[in-house]
Design a protein around this motif. Structure first.
Motif, PDB file in Angstrom:
ATOM      1  N   ARG A 122      -0.492   9.972   6.988  1.00 27.35           N
ATOM      2  CA  ARG A 122       0.490   8.726   7.070  1.00 27.35           C
ATOM      3  C   ARG A 122       0.145   7.682   6.019  1.00 27.35           C
ATOM      4  NH1 ARG A 122      -0.188   9.822  13.339  1.00 27.35           N
ATOM      5  NH2 ARG A 122      -1.270   7.976  13.253  1.00 27.35           N
ATOM      6  N   ASP A 125      -1.273   7.693   3.220  1.00 28.04           N
ATOM      7  CA  ASP A 125      -0.721   7.916   1.993  1.00 28.04           C
ATOM      8  C   ASP A 125       0.843   7.970   1.707  1.00 28.04           C
ATOM      9  OD1 ASP A 125      -3.233   8.684   1.078  1.00 28.04           O
ATOM     10  OD2 ASP A 125      -3.100  10.882   1.497  1.00 28.04           O
ATOM     11  N   ALA A 126       1.443   8.365   2.748  1.00 24.21           N
ATOM     12  CA  ALA A 126       2.864   8.172   2.740  1.00 24.21           C
ATOM     13  C   ALA A 126       3.326   6.877   2.921  1.00 24.21           C
ATOM     14  CB  ALA A 126       3.609   8.796   3.980  1.00 24.21           C
ATOM     15  N   ALA A 169       1.455   4.236   1.632  1.00 25.07           N
ATOM     16  CA  ALA A 169       1.210   3.648   0.185  1.00 25.07           C
ATOM     17  C   ALA A 169       2.374   4.268  -0.865  1.00 25.07           C
ATOM     18  CB  ALA A 169       0.122   4.571  -0.389  1.00 25.07           C
ATOM     19  N   SER A 170       2.915   5.443  -0.781  1.00 26.15           N
ATOM     20  CA  SER A 170       3.859   5.947  -1.514  1.00 26.15           C
ATOM     21  C   SER A 170       5.267   5.051  -1.321  1.00 26.15           C
ATOM     22  CB  SER A 170       4.147   7.365  -1.575  1.00 26.15           C
ATOM     23  OG  SER A 170       3.014   8.087  -1.915  1.00 26.15           O
ATOM     24  N   ALA A 171       5.500   4.945  -0.225  1.00 28.05           N
ATOM     25  CA  ALA A 171       6.727   4.216   0.169  1.00 28.05           C
ATOM     26  C   ALA A 171       6.738   2.839  -0.337  1.00 28.05           C
ATOM     27  CB  ALA A 171       7.004   4.312   1.722  1.00 28.05           C
ATOM     28  N   GLN A 179       4.677   1.571  -2.872  1.00 26.06           N
ATOM     29  CA  GLN A 179       4.991   1.723  -4.279  1.00 26.06           C
ATOM     30  C   GLN A 179       6.381   1.701  -4.715  1.00 26.06           C
ATOM     31  OE1 GLN A 179       2.561   4.739  -6.237  1.00 26.06           O
ATOM     32  NE2 GLN A 179       2.677   3.842  -8.388  1.00 26.06           N
ATOM     33  N   LYS A 180       7.251   2.461  -4.064  1.00 26.43           N
ATOM     34  CA  LYS A 180       8.374   2.884  -4.419  1.00 26.43           C
ATOM     35  C   LYS A 180       9.342   1.562  -4.308  1.00 26.43           C
ATOM     36  CE  LYS A 180       8.969   7.392  -3.325  1.00 26.43           C
ATOM     37  NZ  LYS A 180       9.437   8.809  -2.364  1.00 26.43           N
ATOM     38  N   LYS A 192       1.825  -2.599  -3.367  1.00 23.79           N
ATOM     39  CA  LYS A 192       0.790  -1.772  -3.590  1.00 23.79           C
ATOM     40  C   LYS A 192      -0.086  -1.675  -2.271  1.00 23.79           C
ATOM     41  CE  LYS A 192      -3.295  -1.412  -6.532  1.00 23.79           C
ATOM     42  NZ  LYS A 192      -4.392  -1.999  -7.396  1.00 23.79           N
TER      43      LYS A 192
END
Length: 98
Positions: free
Chosen positions: A24, A26-27, A29-31, A33-34, A38
């Protein structure tokens, strides 16, 4: 980029799925970043909060949008603090002293 300290507490749903907490993170962090932000670091903690995240985002609106997305999943509730680095606080002090 502005920095935010986010204090996170697991909901009942979040604690039941504690084994997924790293995925979660990691998810998130990705969201983030989009959206142009950061996840600088995340810590799992013992005490009144279950996690502490250090987040950078271009502005308050972006940080808020990311945290709304995170909260909307239902695993955590957050309390977020705007943090100021040394250079930023020196600029604030200069403005206050003018």
């Amino acid at each position: 980029m502005p920095t935010y300290v986010t204090l996170l507490s697991w909901t009942d749903q979040g604690i039941r799925a504690y084994k997924e907490t790293a995925a979660r993170a990691d998810a998130f962090a990705s969201a983030l970043q989009k959206l142009g932000g950061k996840l600088v670091s995340i810590y799992w903690t013992v005490g009144p909060y279950d996690l502490v995240g250090i987040v950078e985002a271009p502005d308050d609106e972006t940080a808020t949008a990311a945290l709304l997305q995170l909260g909307g999943v239902g695993n955590v509730r957050s309390t977020t603090l705007r943090a100021f680095g040394r250079d930023e606080v020196e600029g604030i002090i200069a403005k206050a002293s003018a």
